[in-house]
Design an enzyme around this catalytic site. Structure first.
Site, PDB file in Angstrom:
ATOM      1  N   SER A  26     -21.668  66.385 -12.302  1.00 15.30           N
ATOM      2  CA  SER A  26     -21.084  66.130 -10.972  1.00 15.30           C
ATOM      3  C   SER A  26     -19.915  65.157 -11.049  1.00 15.30           C
ATOM      4  O   SER A  26     -19.438  64.673 -10.024  1.00 15.30           O
ATOM      5  CB  SER A  26     -22.156  65.563 -10.024  1.00 15.30           C
ATOM      6  OG  SER A  26     -22.671  64.352 -10.549  1.00 15.30           O
ATOM      7  N   ASN A 113     -31.879  57.236  -8.712  1.00 18.65           N
ATOM      8  CA  ASN A 113     -32.218  57.642  -7.349  1.00 18.65           C
ATOM      9  C   ASN A 113     -31.888  56.562  -6.319  1.00 18.65           C
ATOM     10  O   ASN A 113     -31.369  56.855  -5.246  1.00 18.65           O
ATOM     11  CB  ASN A 113     -33.700  58.011  -7.254  1.00 18.65           C
ATOM     12  CG  ASN A 113     -34.053  59.155  -8.185  1.00 18.65           C
ATOM     13  OD1 ASN A 113     -33.168  59.748  -8.795  1.00 18.65           O
ATOM     14  ND2 ASN A 113     -35.332  59.474  -8.299  1.00 18.65           N
ATOM     15  N   THR A 158      -8.185  74.670  34.645  1.00 19.21           N
ATOM     16  CA  THR A 158      -9.551  75.081  34.288  1.00 19.21           C
ATOM     17  C   THR A 158      -9.421  76.561  33.949  1.00 19.21           C
ATOM     18  O   THR A 158      -8.610  77.262  34.582  1.00 19.21           O
ATOM     19  CB  THR A 158     -10.563  74.900  35.451  1.00 19.21           C
ATOM     20  OG1 THR A 158     -10.115  75.655  36.570  1.00 19.21           O
ATOM     21  CG2 THR A 158     -10.701  73.436  35.863  1.00 19.21           C
ATOM     22  N   HIS A 159     -10.163  77.021  32.989  1.00 14.10           N
ATOM     23  CA  HIS A 159     -10.063  78.422  32.505  1.00 14.10           C
ATOM     24  C   HIS A 159      -8.631  78.762  32.079  1.00 14.10           C
ATOM     25  O   HIS A 159      -8.235  79.922  32.133  1.00 14.10           O
ATOM     26  CB  HIS A 159     -10.515  79.410  33.585  1.00 14.10           C
ATOM     27  CG  HIS A 159     -11.803  79.038  34.242  1.00 14.10           C
ATOM     28  ND1 HIS A 159     -13.035  79.470  33.803  1.00 14.10           N
ATOM     29  CD2 HIS A 159     -12.059  78.225  35.308  1.00 14.10           C
ATOM     30  CE1 HIS A 159     -13.986  78.972  34.569  1.00 14.10           C
ATOM     31  NE2 HIS A 159     -13.422  78.202  35.485  1.00 14.10           N
ATOM     32  N   SER A 280      10.709  79.546   9.567  1.00 17.27           N
ATOM     33  CA  SER A 280      10.286  80.830   9.040  1.00 17.27           C
ATOM     34  C   SER A 280      11.307  81.273   7.999  1.00 17.27           C
ATOM     35  O   SER A 280      12.503  81.027   8.146  1.00 17.27           O
ATOM     36  CB  SER A 280      10.210  81.856  10.169  1.00 17.27           C
ATOM     37  OG  SER A 280      10.315  83.163   9.642  1.00 17.27           O
ATOM     38  N   LYS A 286      12.816  80.139  14.328  1.00 14.55           N
ATOM     39  CA  LYS A 286      11.460  79.628  14.466  1.00 14.55           C
ATOM     40  C   LYS A 286      11.324  78.139  14.148  1.00 14.55           C
ATOM     41  O   LYS A 286      11.947  77.604  13.243  1.00 14.55           O
ATOM     42  CB  LYS A 286      10.480  80.394  13.554  1.00 14.55           C
ATOM     43  CG  LYS A 286      10.236  81.816  13.939  1.00 14.55           C
ATOM     44  CD  LYS A 286       9.665  82.008  15.346  1.00 14.55           C
ATOM     45  CE  LYS A 286       8.255  81.511  15.496  1.00 14.55           C
ATOM     46  NZ  LYS A 286       7.278  82.408  14.872  1.00 14.55           N
ATOM     47  N   ASN A 288       7.831  76.142  13.895  1.00 16.53           N
ATOM     48  CA  ASN A 288       6.393  76.383  14.050  1.00 16.53           C
ATOM     49  C   ASN A 288       5.562  75.099  13.991  1.00 16.53           C
ATOM     50  O   ASN A 288       5.852  74.203  13.193  1.00 16.53           O
ATOM     51  CB  ASN A 288       5.916  77.341  12.955  1.00 16.53           C
ATOM     52  CG  ASN A 288       6.555  78.709  13.066  1.00 16.53           C
ATOM     53  OD1 ASN A 288       6.812  79.176  14.179  1.00 16.53           O
ATOM     54  ND2 ASN A 288       6.827  79.333  11.945  1.00 16.53           N
ATOM     55  N   GLU A 293      -1.703  73.588  13.536  1.00 14.65           N
ATOM     56  CA  GLU A 293      -2.512  74.752  13.135  1.00 14.65           C
ATOM     57  C   GLU A 293      -3.396  74.411  11.944  1.00 14.65           C
ATOM     58  O   GLU A 293      -4.539  74.855  11.843  1.00 14.65           O
ATOM     59  CB  GLU A 293      -1.592  75.934  12.789  1.00 14.65           C
ATOM     60  CG  GLU A 293      -0.950  76.533  14.026  1.00 14.65           C
ATOM     61  CD  GLU A 293       0.175  77.514  13.690  1.00 14.65           C
ATOM     62  OE1 GLU A 293       0.377  78.426  14.469  1.00 14.65           O
ATOM     63  OE2 GLU A 293       0.847  77.343  12.661  1.00 14.65           O
ATOM     64  N   TYR A 320     -37.117  62.214  -4.009  1.00 13.16           N
ATOM     65  CA  TYR A 320     -35.794  62.659  -4.484  1.00 13.16           C
ATOM     66  C   TYR A 320     -35.864  64.030  -5.141  1.00 13.16           C
ATOM     67  O   TYR A 320     -36.777  64.326  -5.905  1.00 13.16           O
ATOM     68  CB  TYR A 320     -35.209  61.646  -5.497  1.00 13.16           C
ATOM     69  CG  TYR A 320     -33.892  62.148  -6.078  1.00 13.16           C
ATOM     70  CD1 TYR A 320     -32.704  61.931  -5.400  1.00 13.16           C
ATOM     71  CD2 TYR A 320     -33.860  62.893  -7.264  1.00 13.16           C
ATOM     72  CE1 TYR A 320     -31.502  62.439  -5.899  1.00 13.16           C
ATOM     73  CE2 TYR A 320     -32.664  63.398  -7.766  1.00 13.16           C
ATOM     74  CZ  TYR A 320     -31.492  63.164  -7.076  1.00 13.16           C
ATOM     75  OH  TYR A 320     -30.310  63.659  -7.549  1.00 13.16           O
ATOM     76  N   GLN A 325     -27.690  66.007  -5.023  1.00  9.61           N
ATOM     77  CA  GLN A 325     -26.383  65.846  -5.660  1.00  9.61           C
ATOM     78  C   GLN A 325     -25.315  66.671  -4.937  1.00  9.61           C
ATOM     79  O   GLN A 325     -24.139  66.343  -4.972  1.00  9.61           O
ATOM     80  CB  GLN A 325     -26.491  66.279  -7.124  1.00  9.61           C
ATOM     81  CG  GLN A 325     -25.202  66.131  -7.903  1.00  9.61           C
ATOM     82  CD  GLN A 325     -25.441  66.242  -9.400  1.00  9.61           C
ATOM     83  OE1 GLN A 325     -26.084  65.375  -9.990  1.00  9.61           O
ATOM     84  NE2 GLN A 325     -24.959  67.292 -10.007  1.00  9.61           N
ATOM     85  N   LYS A 328     -22.461  65.434  -1.853  1.00 13.08           N
ATOM     86  CA  LYS A 328     -21.216  64.653  -1.914  1.00 13.08           C
ATOM     87  C   LYS A 328     -19.953  65.484  -1.687  1.00 13.08           C
ATOM     88  O   LYS A 328     -19.059  65.050  -0.959  1.00 13.08           O
ATOM     89  CB  LYS A 328     -21.122  63.906  -3.242  1.00 13.08           C
ATOM     90  CG  LYS A 328     -22.111  62.768  -3.306  1.00 13.08           C
ATOM     91  CD  LYS A 328     -22.209  62.195  -4.686  1.00 13.08           C
ATOM     92  CE  LYS A 328     -23.599  61.713  -4.970  1.00 13.08           C
ATOM     93  NZ  LYS A 328     -24.643  62.772  -4.940  1.00 13.08           N
TER      94      LYS A 328
HETATM   95  N1  ARG Z   1     -26.071  62.568  -9.680  1.00 15.26           N
HETATM   96  C1  ARG Z   1     -27.343  62.415  -9.005  1.00 15.26           C
HETATM   97  C2  ARG Z   1     -27.164  62.605  -7.502  1.00 15.26           C
HETATM   98  O1  ARG Z   1     -26.048  62.647  -7.069  1.00 15.26           O
HETATM   99  C3  ARG Z   1     -27.871  61.031  -9.266  1.00 15.26           C
HETATM  100  C4  ARG Z   1     -29.341  60.929  -9.238  1.00 15.26           C
HETATM  101  C5  ARG Z   1     -29.990  61.725 -10.331  1.00 15.26           C
HETATM  102  N2  ARG Z   1     -31.380  61.439 -10.418  1.00 15.26           N
HETATM  103  C6  ARG Z   1     -32.176  62.213 -11.132  1.00 15.26           C
HETATM  104  N3  ARG Z   1     -33.412  61.861 -11.152  1.00 15.26           N
HETATM  105  N4  ARG Z   1     -31.776  63.249 -11.785  1.00 15.26           N
HETATM  106  O2  ARG Z   1     -28.099  62.704  -6.756  1.00 15.26           O
END
Ligand code: ARG
Length: 461
Positions: A26, A113, A158-159, A280, A286, A288, A293, A320, A325, A328
């Site tokens: 990751s 964790n 409205t509308h 354009s 144009k 734009n 958008e 956990y 993971q 993110k």
């Molecule tokens: N990269 C993991 C995450 O984003 C970190 C925690 C991993 N923990 C584990 N027991 N494998 O959640």
């Protein structure tokens, strides 16, 4: 085959396959947490030393090593290794290379964790602040325009049909209010972001005498989490921030929609600054509204991210799971989009100019004073439902004659109701009628002026 992982190699005879390593890495996403990871590790090392788990010399080495790594990351010298999975293991491994055995003690009682939740909360605390600041900047730009146009008339819709006259200032303040609620939403998120996770171990707690309240204070948290199992499995705060981003994105998208409509030649209510428009490659005339958008289009991603983080959690047993993971990437995408979109929107509002004449002209396109006409009758003692009916009939009659009510002469109007006098013409004139919408929160220039003063106070701190 990759090398056996030094963090858990004891139990394994095989190293993780190249495929699994690639699939589980990751680092491309979570390396942005590096600074927070190091701050957290330094504070945790101090707690370990205070608890007597490591000695002063270990602590000094750990701090020195981590600070060096921080610099290397900042200057782009740090070599990220995807086979070390994530930001936490990359930094830990680099620390071991730098300072040797002392680095091996840092993870005592700690798990990735509780580490990852701590990093993420620290990160989101900063991001939330940055977003709130950008919301405020946008609000200030909106206020400037609202102040300039607090008494200028435009059709209210409205509308998407012309409904009643409003002031442009009032219309703009509607967006100010939406953004104010966004700001409050992000502020509310800070409450749970401020509960520090660190020191709960993998899920069960920590046998070493880690002073969690002290650690929390050091890291700038105002509170600590209360249950170790919940701490490592909770991602509500991710969803909360993601929802706040989504709602804000929806608001920015609605603003964009109006900018797109209003800058069309059919509406012609607004001129956008050239530096935020595109042309354009084939149609030379144009200009734009691409930025608007792109905000409208890009906002969809934040809604997708919200659904992703919600569905990510719904089937997870405690505590956990590695599923987490995956939280993110969507979260960071939303945050990055929101920050950019807020900035672009601010620039767009700052540089736009309004076509007040066209707005005024459009008021004449419709029977915009019909509600005022009915209310005139109410003031003459006619119950509103009856007044509505009478007005409806004359609107129909006017339509048949291809006229507006204001074009009927007084004797014609008196036939509709004997109590109608010549003051009716002023009464239904938008320029006059607007001043009557004087309720708190209403569109009269007087109330809009007061609303601007109040709004200014809201964003002045
Ligand atoms: N990269 C993991 C995450 O984003 C970190 C925690 C991993 N923990 C584990 N027991 N494998 O959640």
């Amino acid at each position: 085959m990759t090398k056996k992982n030094t963090s858990w190699g004891g139990r394994f005879t095989q190293s993780v396959s190249a495929l699994a390593s690639k699939f589980s890495s990751s680092i491309d996403v979570d390396s942005v947490l590096a600074e927070k990871d190091i701050i957290g590790s330094i504070a945790y090392a101090e707690s370990l030393q205070e608890a007597g788990v490591i000695n002063k010399s270990d602590l000094i080495k750990i701090k020195r090593g981590l600070n060096q790594i921080k610099k290397e990351i900042e200057t782009g010298k740090f070599k990220w290794n995807p086979s070390l999975e994530d930001v936490h293991m990359n930094i830990e491994s680099a620390l071991e290379k730098k300072i040797g055995d002392s680095a091996k003690k840092l993870h005592t009682g700690r798990s990735r964790n509780d580490q990852v939740v701590t990093d993420l909360k620290l990160f989101l605390k900063d991001e939330t602040k940055a977003i709130k600041k950008k919301i405020k900047d946008l609000q200030k730009n909106i206020l400037n325009k609202a102040q300039k146009h607090y008494a200028d008339l435009m059709p209210g819709f409205t509308h998407l049909q012309i409904a009643q006259p409003v002031t442009l200032g009032h219309h703009l303040l509607a967006y100010f209010e939406m953004l104010q609620r966004d700001s409050i939403r992000f502020e509310n998120n800070e409450k749970t972001l401020n509960q520090m996770p660190l020191g709960v171990g993998a899920l069960a707690g920590n046998r070493f005498a880690i002073d969690r309240p002290k650690l929390a204070k050091k890291l700038g948290f105002t509170d600590i989490t209360r249950n170790s199992i919940d701490t490592v499995s909770d991602r509500d705060f991710v969803t909360d921030v993601s929802y706040s981003c989504s709602m804000l994105a929806v608001h920015l998208s609605r603003m964009s929609e109006e900018i797109i409509l209003w800058s069309s030649s059919q509406f012609d209510y607004v001129q956008l600054p050239e530096e935020l428009c595109t042309g354009s490659s084939i149609m030379p005339q144009k200009k734009n509204p691409d930025m608007a958008e792109l905000i409208r289009g890009g906002s969809s991603q934040t809604l997708g991210s919200l659904v992703t983080t919600l569905s990510l959690m719904k089937n997870q047993s405690l505590s956990y799971n590695r599923d987490n993971q995956e939280d993110k990437e969507p979260l960071f995408k939303s945050i990055n989009f929101i920050k950019d979109a807020l900035e672009i929107m601010s620039e767009m509002i700052k540089g736009m100019s309004f076509n007040i004449k066209k707005m005024l002209h459009d008021l004449d396109l419709s029977e915009v004073g019909a509600t005022d006409f009915a209310e005139y009758l109410v003031l003459k003692g006619v119950p509103f439902r009856e007044a509505h009916e009478i007005t409806g009939k004359i609107v129909k009659e006017a339509e048949r004659k291809n006229l507006f009510i204001r074009e009927f002469n007084l004797s014609e109007l008196k036939k509709i109701h004997p109590k109608i006098e010549k003051d009716i013409y002023k009464f239904i004139d938008p320029k006059k009628a607007i001043h009557a919408k004087n309720s708190l929160g209403g569109t009269s220039p007087k109330k809009v002026k007061a609303a601007i003063i109040a709004a200014k106070k809201t964003v002045s701190s």
